[in-house]
Design an enzyme around this catalytic site. Structure first.
Site, PDB file in Angstrom:
ATOM      1  N   TRP A  23       1.231  -0.846   0.505  1.00  0.00           N
ATOM      2  CA  TRP A  23       0.298  -0.121  -0.391  1.00  0.00           C
ATOM      3  C   TRP A  23       1.139   1.279  -0.004  1.00  0.00           C
ATOM      4  CZ3 TRP A  23      -3.823   1.824   4.335  1.00  0.00           C
ATOM      5  CH2 TRP A  23      -4.402   2.566   4.346  1.00  0.00           C
ATOM      6  N   TYR A  59      -3.994   1.378  -4.596  1.00  0.00           N
ATOM      7  CA  TYR A  59      -2.917   1.788  -3.657  1.00  0.00           C
ATOM      8  C   TYR A  59      -2.184   2.891  -4.991  1.00  0.00           C
ATOM      9  CZ  TYR A  59      -4.163  -2.275  -0.269  1.00  0.00           C
ATOM     10  OH  TYR A  59      -4.884  -2.469   0.066  1.00  0.00           O
ATOM     11  N   GLN A 175      -9.347 -11.358   3.364  1.00  0.00           N
ATOM     12  CA  GLN A 175      -8.397 -10.370   4.024  1.00  0.00           C
ATOM     13  C   GLN A 175      -9.005  -9.680   4.479  1.00  0.00           C
ATOM     14  OE1 GLN A 175      -4.969  -6.221   2.599  1.00  0.00           O
ATOM     15  NE2 GLN A 175      -5.499  -8.896   1.421  1.00  0.00           N
ATOM     16  N   TYR A 203      -4.242  -7.914   7.158  1.00  0.00           N
ATOM     17  CA  TYR A 203      -3.402  -7.057   7.537  1.00  0.00           C
ATOM     18  C   TYR A 203      -2.987  -5.408   8.230  1.00  0.00           C
ATOM     19  CZ  TYR A 203      -7.208  -3.644   6.545  1.00  0.00           C
ATOM     20  OH  TYR A 203      -8.975  -3.174   7.009  1.00  0.00           O
ATOM     21  N   GLY A 204      -1.714  -5.115   7.983  1.00  0.00           N
ATOM     22  CA  GLY A 204      -1.985  -3.888   9.157  1.00  0.00           C
ATOM     23  C   GLY A 204      -1.044  -4.846  10.019  1.00  0.00           C
ATOM     24  N   GLN A 285      14.016  -1.958   6.173  1.00  0.00           N
ATOM     25  CA  GLN A 285      12.574  -2.374   7.171  1.00  0.00           C
ATOM     26  C   GLN A 285      12.540  -4.337   7.059  1.00  0.00           C
ATOM     27  OE1 GLN A 285       9.762  -0.240   5.011  1.00  0.00           O
ATOM     28  NE2 GLN A 285      10.167   1.578   6.304  1.00  0.00           N
TER      29      GLN A 285
HETATM   30  P1  NAP Z   1       1.403  -2.558   8.464  1.00  0.00           P
HETATM   31  O1  NAP Z   1       2.153  -3.313   7.657  1.00  0.00           O
HETATM   32  O2  NAP Z   1       1.036  -2.486   9.695  1.00  0.00           O
HETATM   33  O3  NAP Z   1       2.997  -0.788   8.967  1.00  0.00           O
HETATM   34  C1  NAP Z   1       3.695  -0.812   7.141  1.00  0.00           C
HETATM   35  C2  NAP Z   1       3.985   0.243   7.977  1.00  0.00           C
HETATM   36  O4  NAP Z   1       4.762  -0.160   9.471  1.00  0.00           O
HETATM   37  C3  NAP Z   1       5.052   0.884   6.910  1.00  0.00           C
HETATM   38  O5  NAP Z   1       5.115   1.331   5.427  1.00  0.00           O
HETATM   39  C4  NAP Z   1       6.339   1.479   7.594  1.00  0.00           C
HETATM   40  O6  NAP Z   1       6.263   2.780   7.731  1.00  0.00           O
HETATM   41  C5  NAP Z   1       6.430   0.585   9.186  1.00  0.00           C
HETATM   42  N1  NAP Z   1       7.446  -0.339   8.997  1.00  0.00           N
HETATM   43  C6  NAP Z   1       7.320  -1.960   8.135  1.00  0.00           C
HETATM   44  N2  NAP Z   1       8.595  -2.113   8.720  1.00  0.00           N
HETATM   45  C7  NAP Z   1       9.281  -1.614   9.472  1.00  0.00           C
HETATM   46  C8  NAP Z   1      10.523  -1.803  10.503  1.00  0.00           C
HETATM   47  N3  NAP Z   1      11.734  -2.863   9.990  1.00  0.00           N
HETATM   48  N4  NAP Z   1      11.061  -0.949  10.936  1.00  0.00           N
HETATM   49  C9  NAP Z   1      10.115   0.468  11.135  1.00  0.00           C
HETATM   50  N5  NAP Z   1       9.233   1.240  10.476  1.00  0.00           N
HETATM   51  C10 NAP Z   1       8.547  -0.284   9.691  1.00  0.00           C
HETATM   52  O7  NAP Z   1       0.286  -1.524   7.704  1.00  0.00           O
HETATM   53  P2  NAP Z   1      -0.329  -1.902   6.111  1.00  0.00           P
HETATM   54  O8  NAP Z   1       0.563  -1.789   4.823  1.00  0.00           O
HETATM   55  O9  NAP Z   1      -1.347  -0.549   6.174  1.00  0.00           O
HETATM   56  O10 NAP Z   1      -1.250  -2.942   6.148  1.00  0.00           O
HETATM   57  C11 NAP Z   1       0.446  -4.162   5.259  1.00  0.00           C
HETATM   58  C12 NAP Z   1      -0.419  -3.959   4.243  1.00  0.00           C
HETATM   59  O11 NAP Z   1      -1.555  -4.897   4.145  1.00  0.00           O
HETATM   60  C13 NAP Z   1      -0.259  -3.185   3.518  1.00  0.00           C
HETATM   61  O12 NAP Z   1       0.822  -2.700   2.305  1.00  0.00           O
HETATM   62  C14 NAP Z   1      -1.893  -4.022   1.619  1.00  0.00           C
HETATM   63  O13 NAP Z   1      -1.042  -4.618   1.075  1.00  0.00           O
HETATM   64  C15 NAP Z   1      -2.690  -4.091   3.355  1.00  0.00           C
HETATM   65  N6  NAP Z   1      -3.523  -3.498   3.795  1.00  0.00           N
HETATM   66  C16 NAP Z   1      -5.322  -4.531   3.040  1.00  0.00           C
HETATM   67  C17 NAP Z   1      -6.298  -3.327   3.902  1.00  0.00           C
HETATM   68  C18 NAP Z   1      -7.444  -3.636   2.861  1.00  0.00           C
HETATM   69  O14 NAP Z   1      -8.755  -2.760   3.579  1.00  0.00           O
HETATM   70  N7  NAP Z   1      -7.663  -5.000   2.231  1.00  0.00           N
HETATM   71  C19 NAP Z   1      -5.858  -2.391   4.433  1.00  0.00           C
HETATM   72  C20 NAP Z   1      -4.945  -1.988   4.325  1.00  0.00           C
HETATM   73  C21 NAP Z   1      -3.897  -3.009   3.930  1.00  0.00           C
HETATM   74  P3  NAP Z   1       7.402   3.727   6.791  1.00  0.00           P
HETATM   75  O15 NAP Z   1       7.357   3.415   5.757  1.00  0.00           O
HETATM   76  O16 NAP Z   1       5.872   5.057   7.029  1.00  0.00           O
HETATM   77  O17 NAP Z   1       8.052   3.824   7.625  1.00  0.00           O
END
Ligand code: NAP
Length: 334
Positions: A23, A59, A175, A203-204, A285
């Site tokens: 995302w 996205y 998901q 997710y998240g 990351q």
């Molecule tokens: P997440 O995985 O909870 O958090 C991602 C963020 O955490 C990264 O962008 C980064 O932020 C930080 N991060 C990751 N690894 C890190 C590390 N090693 N050290 C420090 N910070 C770190 O949130 P998400 O991206 O929202 O969720 C994951 C995936 O789920 C999404 O990318 C998407 O593919 C999917 N998703 C789906 C829906 C849906 O409605 N189906 C909704 C949300 C998400 P920074 O880059 O800002 O530092």
């Protein structure tokens, strides 16, 4: 460390239980992103044993899919591409549209952007209250029979919606938001998946970075970053969540020699037929992947984690702020 895998009906390759979330790679709602770094992150994920790459047309309005397609040039067959369908964005405002007509347009756009002739897992991004499940499911089933998609999933669906959908098409995955701080699906989606055999893509996984252990009360977010209005990132709640992260980090280090990030991912993997979607946009990351693999949390660990959460988070809030609206009703529908 060897990647843990899971089978998804319709997809021949074993699927990695950590998936890369892209995302933020799309840029919008995350304060922008750097394409070269995004491509390197996807490559790094594949080199680390992740084969599941989760993206969506919404996205960055196609940008995330384009970057995924670019990064997978030459290695597409080693990847399991999961993308989504059924959102539209007239005038840049995202809203739901799960009509058959919309699906027919979106599949061709996604295949083009992803530079592929098939999508491994095609997920309905959000249920559309204005469209019967039958219409959406039958259109996706048509695509599956044509070989344009290999498996069908839904996202942000409740079990009752999944049951209606399943009458018309096989449902391999769901998901949903799921992490140590967002546990709503334990009441419905997770037990339902356990009985129906669906795989849950959580997710998240890091709660938008909170569970990385790298955030502070003064971490600033730029541009259109959604964490500017994410209720967990506002005071006084942010202080409570950060205190919980600290307590979990101490627990993980003392009990298992791990960080809170490894604990957060491991915890998801130990909850059942789950895949943890880890969002990243910079290769470094993903350095913690190995630490999340090859061990398990005990029942006593889970109890102590719950006690720490209850102690620190006295005013919990969910991920509901992310839900996009439906289209406005037409006069005939009102
Ligand atoms: P997440 O995985 O909870 O958090 C991602 C963020 O955490 C990264 O962008 C980064 O932020 C930080 N991060 C990751 N690894 C890190 C590390 N090693 N050290 C420090 N910070 C770190 O949130 P998400 O991206 O929202 O969720 C994951 C995936 O789920 C999404 O990318 C998407 O593919 C999917 N998703 C789906 C829906 C849906 O409605 N189906 C909704 C949300 C998400 P920074 O880059 O800002 O530092």
């Amino acid at each position: 460390m060897r990647m843990e895998t899971i089978r998804i009906e319709g997809i021949a390759a074993p699927v990695s239980r950590i998936g890369l979330g892209t995302w933020a790679i799309g840029g919008s709602m995350w304060g922008g992103s750097d394409d070269a770094s995004s491509v390197a992150t996807i490559r790094q994920a594949m080199d680390s044993g992740i084969n599941l790459i989760d993206t969506a047309p919404a996205y960055g309005f196609g940008h995330s899919e384009e970057i995924v397609g670019k990064a997978l040039l030459g290695i597409r067959d080693q990847a399991v591409i999961a993308t989504k369908v059924a959102l539209e964005w007239p005038g840049g405002k995202v809203r739901r549209n799960a009509t058959a007509a919309r699906i027919r347009v979106e599949i061709e756009d996604s295949l083009r952007r992803l530079r592929t002739d098939r999508i491994d897992l095609y997920q309905v991004h959000w249920p559309d209250p204005l469209v019967r499940h039958e219409e959406t499911a039958l259109e996706l089933e048509k695509l599956r029979r044509q070989g344009k998609i290999l498996a069908i999933g839904v996202s942000n669906y409740a079990p009752a919606e999944m049951e209606k959908f399943r009458r018309f098409a096989p449902l391999a995955t769901v998901q949903s938001p799921y992490n140590l701080f967002e546990r709503g699906i334990e009441q419905n989606v997770l037990p339902h998946a356990r009985t129906t055999g669906a795989t849950v893509l959580a997710y998240g996984a890091l709660c938008r970075g909170l569970l990385s252990g790298r955030m502070h009360a003064d971490t600033a977010f730029g541009g259109d970053d959604l964490r500017k209005f994410d209720p967990k990132f506002q005071q006084p709640r942010l202080r409570h969540y950060l205190a919980a992260v600290q307590a979990l980090d101490r627990f993980a280090r003392e009990r298992h020699g791990k960080t809170v990030l490894a604990l957060a991912v491991r915890w998801i993997l130990d909850q059942g037929p789950t895949i943890a979607l880890w969002g990243a946009r910079r290769p470094e990351q993903l350095q913690g992947i190995d630490a999340a693999l090859g061990w398990k949390l005990r029942a006593t660990d889970l109890e102590q984690i719950d006690a720490l959460l209850a102690q620190h988070i006295t005013d919990p809030v969910g991920p509901e702020f992310m839900a996009p609206p439906a289209r406005p009703l037409t006069l005939e529908q009102q």
